[in-house]
Design a protein around this motif. Structure first.
Motif, mmCIF file in Angstrom:
data_model
loop_
_atom_site.group_PDB
_atom_site.id
_atom_site.type_symbol
_atom_site.label_atom_id
_atom_site.label_comp_id
_atom_site.label_asym_id
_atom_site.label_seq_id
_atom_site.Cartn_x
_atom_site.Cartn_y
_atom_site.Cartn_z
ATOM 1 N N ARG A 1 16.745 -18.672 -61.025
ATOM 2 C CA ARG A 1 16.251 -17.342 -61.032
ATOM 3 C C ARG A 1 14.829 -17.254 -61.289
ATOM 4 O O ARG A 1 14.366 -16.228 -61.616
ATOM 5 C CB ARG A 1 17.091 -16.386 -61.417
ATOM 6 N N GLY A 2 14.084 -18.353 -60.964
ATOM 7 C CA GLY A 2 12.631 -18.400 -61.181
ATOM 8 C C GLY A 2 12.228 -18.287 -62.645
ATOM 9 O O GLY A 2 10.906 -17.900 -63.080
ATOM 10 N N ALA A 3 13.124 -18.695 -63.709
ATOM 11 C CA ALA A 3 12.762 -18.726 -65.054
ATOM 12 C C ALA A 3 13.482 -19.860 -65.784
ATOM 13 O O ALA A 3 14.340 -20.468 -65.013
ATOM 14 C CB ALA A 3 13.338 -17.469 -65.334
ATOM 15 N N SER A 4 13.130 -20.216 -66.986
ATOM 16 C CA SER A 4 13.627 -21.348 -67.661
ATOM 17 C C SER A 4 14.419 -20.761 -68.620
ATOM 18 O O SER A 4 14.020 -19.770 -69.333
ATOM 19 C CB SER A 4 12.419 -22.124 -68.145
ATOM 20 N N PHE A 5 15.514 -21.043 -68.988
ATOM 21 C CA PHE A 5 16.569 -20.491 -70.195
ATOM 22 C C PHE A 5 16.780 -21.733 -71.086
ATOM 23 O O PHE A 5 17.574 -22.706 -70.662
ATOM 24 C CB PHE A 5 17.755 -20.079 -69.379
ATOM 25 N N PRO A 6 16.391 -21.792 -72.298
ATOM 26 C CA PRO A 6 16.727 -22.896 -73.043
ATOM 27 C C PRO A 6 18.200 -22.605 -73.863
ATOM 28 O O PRO A 6 18.628 -21.553 -73.919
ATOM 29 C CB PRO A 6 15.878 -22.659 -74.215
ATOM 30 N N ILE A 7 19.079 -23.645 -73.863
ATOM 31 C CA ILE A 7 20.276 -23.655 -74.323
ATOM 32 C C ILE A 7 20.537 -24.737 -75.257
ATOM 33 O O ILE A 7 20.067 -25.772 -75.300
ATOM 34 C CB ILE A 7 21.345 -23.771 -73.376
ATOM 35 N N ALA A 8 21.010 -24.283 -76.522
ATOM 36 C CA ALA A 8 21.279 -25.222 -77.553
ATOM 37 C C ALA A 8 22.904 -24.820 -78.072
ATOM 38 O O ALA A 8 23.570 -23.793 -77.867
ATOM 39 C CB ALA A 8 20.306 -25.022 -78.787
ATOM 40 N N GLY A 9 23.099 -25.621 -79.164
ATOM 41 C CA GLY A 9 24.248 -25.554 -80.011
ATOM 42 C C GLY A 9 25.102 -26.898 -80.171
ATOM 43 O O GLY A 9 24.571 -27.977 -79.948
ATOM 44 N N HIS A 10 26.380 -26.823 -80.203
ATOM 45 C CA HIS A 10 27.207 -27.968 -80.301
ATOM 46 C C HIS A 10 28.740 -27.971 -79.913
ATOM 47 O O HIS A 10 29.167 -26.614 -79.747
ATOM 48 C CB HIS A 10 27.258 -28.413 -81.722
ATOM 49 N N VAL A 11 29.328 -28.751 -79.167
ATOM 50 C CA VAL A 11 30.464 -28.470 -78.508
ATOM 51 C C VAL A 11 31.203 -29.903 -78.703
ATOM 52 O O VAL A 11 30.853 -31.031 -78.483
ATOM 53 C CB VAL A 11 30.386 -28.367 -76.946
ATOM 54 N N ALA A 12 32.463 -29.672 -79.173
ATOM 55 C CA ALA A 12 33.288 -31.084 -79.078
ATOM 56 C C ALA A 12 33.459 -31.791 -77.798
ATOM 57 O O ALA A 12 33.571 -31.017 -76.682
ATOM 58 C CB ALA A 12 34.691 -30.879 -79.852
ATOM 59 N N PRO A 13 33.458 -33.014 -77.600
ATOM 60 C CA PRO A 13 33.164 -33.524 -76.646
ATOM 61 C C PRO A 13 34.308 -33.270 -75.421
ATOM 62 O O PRO A 13 34.037 -33.113 -74.197
ATOM 63 C CB PRO A 13 33.422 -35.201 -76.801
ATOM 64 N N GLU A 14 35.592 -33.061 -75.758
ATOM 65 C CA GLU A 14 36.595 -32.618 -74.762
ATOM 66 C C GLU A 14 36.232 -31.012 -74.378
ATOM 67 O O GLU A 14 37.101 -30.803 -73.492
ATOM 68 C CB GLU A 14 38.032 -32.625 -75.631
ATOM 69 N N PHE A 15 35.201 -30.417 -74.812
ATOM 70 C CA PHE A 15 35.118 -29.127 -74.450
ATOM 71 C C PHE A 15 33.808 -28.934 -73.510
ATOM 72 O O PHE A 15 33.457 -28.029 -73.364
ATOM 73 C CB PHE A 15 35.278 -27.989 -75.388
ATOM 74 N N GLU A 16 33.516 -30.128 -72.868
ATOM 75 C CA GLU A 16 32.166 -30.060 -72.232
ATOM 76 C C GLU A 16 32.397 -29.051 -70.905
ATOM 77 O O GLU A 16 31.142 -28.434 -70.710
ATOM 78 C CB GLU A 16 31.965 -31.284 -71.774
ATOM 79 N N PRO A 17 33.413 -28.950 -70.480
ATOM 80 C CA PRO A 17 33.378 -27.743 -69.336
ATOM 81 C C PRO A 17 33.045 -26.440 -69.609
ATOM 82 O O PRO A 17 32.580 -25.753 -68.819
ATOM 83 C CB PRO A 17 35.061 -27.704 -68.881
ATOM 84 N N VAL A 18 33.264 -26.019 -71.057
ATOM 85 C CA VAL A 18 32.608 -24.816 -71.443
ATOM 86 C C VAL A 18 31.073 -24.998 -71.456
ATOM 87 O O VAL A 18 30.441 -23.710 -70.924
ATOM 88 C CB VAL A 18 33.061 -24.396 -72.750
ATOM 89 N N VAL A 19 30.446 -25.977 -71.770
ATOM 90 C CA VAL A 19 28.960 -25.939 -71.394
ATOM 91 C C VAL A 19 28.554 -25.865 -69.847
ATOM 92 O O VAL A 19 27.829 -24.998 -69.692
ATOM 93 C CB VAL A 19 28.667 -27.469 -71.918
ATOM 94 N N ASP A 20 29.456 -26.365 -69.193
ATOM 95 C CA ASP A 20 29.114 -26.306 -67.676
ATOM 96 C C ASP A 20 29.191 -24.758 -67.336
ATOM 97 O O ASP A 20 28.481 -24.148 -66.536
ATOM 98 C CB ASP A 20 29.899 -27.326 -66.699
ATOM 99 N N ALA A 21 30.296 -24.260 -67.815
ATOM 100 C CA ALA A 21 30.456 -22.853 -67.585
ATOM 101 C C ALA A 21 29.228 -21.919 -67.980
ATOM 102 O O ALA A 21 28.926 -20.744 -67.304
ATOM 103 C CB ALA A 21 31.805 -22.247 -67.735
#
Length: 397
Positions: A10-30
């Motif tokens: 949307r014409g902007a940059s959004f930084p994302i950080a944190g930690h996720v257990a490997p089996e929960f990568e679909p939550v990162v995608d969402a």
């Protein structure tokens, strides 16, 4: 996930950080998809599973100008998510034997038994059937919602608008004042201090209902209300006799964006809506309930009291916003058409206008929360939380 991810959208940059257990990568995608597809500015999502944090994501920006990064300690007003946290605190007093939900309110608060309210039971406060969703008998001045004592006195003399216990109408502001006054009478503390001393403090969960210090307020994100939402639009609606319009007569006479970003909104106790926190803190509170009621040696509620708390009281279209709710004792049960909490209909929690939500799936051992600062206008808890919830349940739990 990458240590520090940037989403271009949307014409902007959004930084994302944190930690996720490997089996929960679909939550990162969402979480990333929400920034790409929705009107997301800043947000966080956290999940506890069987007492362990498996997702802790945060990103975007704290403010509309997108100059202050949403980082790990960022908190935000999560609106009616506060109702669920208030209900948890209240049910702790029920478990301790200080309150009986079947007792008349006057047993604890004699002054409430005026003008036809003598037969109000405590459970009527908890399930929004107390018939006092707005003030009509003694309406107060704009801004009176910041005066807890004035609100309590006005509720004491308010006449019920219909037969108590027969019809649900969302007590959008009043539920917190009603429950908080009973808490004060039996425990000596209202919701905010009780929460800090008995729940959030011991659990090290970042969530406050009033009483935020200057230091705690330095981490608060700007709230950006969507004025197309029914509740926000009611203040200026043509029909000022509706329950929605009448409910906001005690709000300050100023734009919503001003009220909800004032330091006073963070320091006063409006236990139905002024709760500030982050997804990590709310997920931790619900995660304790998903872990059998205890977390890291801190007891919140017993299994039996959790089951009593989530016993359905009614399932009807409440009259305030004309939407269905599976209503429990202060909390909502999963109601997919209004407040979606995944596939388990026993899940319970509460959402807030604009999209934030906290809930527990007691059978899967989940505590979940999503928080945002740019609110949506839809009448449900919206597509952003739903995308994250669906991604969570797509994982092997």
């Amino acid at each position: 996930m990458e240590p520090d991810l940037k989403v271009e959208a949307r014409g902007a940059s959004f930084p994302i950080a944190g930690h996720v257990a490997p089996e929960f990568e679909p939550v990162v995608d969402a979480f990333v998809e929400n920034f790409r597809l929705e009107d997301e500015v800043g947000a966080a999502c956290s999940v506890m599973l069987n007492g362990k944090t498996v997702v802790d994501l945060y990103g975007g920006w704290r403010n509309a100008e997108m100059t202050a990064r949403w980082d790990a300690p960022t908190t935000v007003c999560m609106m009616s998510v506060a109702k669920g946290i208030t209900a948890i605190c209240f049910n702790m007093l029920i478990e301790r034997g200080l309150v009986d939900p079947d007792a008349f309110v006057t047993e604890y608060w004699p002054e409430y038994g005026q003008n036809g309210k003598e037969k109000t039971r405590v459970r009527h406060f908890l399930d929004h059937t107390a018939a006092v969703p707005v003030l009509t008998t003694d309406p107060l001045w704009p801004g009176a919602m910041f005066d807890r004592e004035a609100m309590v006195r006005a509720l004491e003399v308010q006449e019920p608008l219909w037969e108590i216990g027969t019809k649900a109408a969302y007590h959008v502001h009043h539920q917190g004042f009603l429950l908080g006054e009973i808490m004060r009478r039996v425990d000596g503390r209202t919701v905010g201090p009780f929460l800090r001393e008995e729940v959030a403090g011991p659990l090290e969960a970042e969530y406050y209902i009033g009483g935020m210090s200057d230091d705690e307020q330095t981490c608060v994100a700007e709230v950006m209300p969507n004025m197309e939402a029914k509740l926000f639009a009611a203040k200026d609606a043509e029909d000022q006799t509706s329950l929605r319009a009448l409910a906001f007569k005690q709000n300050p006479d100023e734009p919503w964006a001003v009220t909800m970003n004032r330091p006073e909104w963070r320091s006063v106790e409006v236990a139905s809506g002024s709760g500030h926190g982050n997804a990590r803190g709310v997920a931790r509170i619900y995660g304790a309930l998903g872990n059998g009621g205890d977390l890291d040696g801190i007891h919140i509620l017993s299994h039996d009291q959790i089951e009593a708390m989530i016993t359905e009281q009614h399932n009807q279209f409440e009259a305030f916003q004309d939407r269905p709710y599976h209503q429990a004792l202060g909390l909502l049960l999963n109601t997919p058409e209004a407040v979606y909490m995944g596939p388990n209909m026993r899940s319970f929690g509460h959402h807030g206008i604009g999209g934030s939500i906290g809930f527990c799936d007691p059978d899967a051992g989940i505590g979940f929360s999503y928080a945002c600062n740019k609110m949506h206008a839809v009448g449900t808890n919206g597509p952003r939380a739903a995308r994250l919830i669906d991604a969570l349940y797509s994982c092997e739990l």
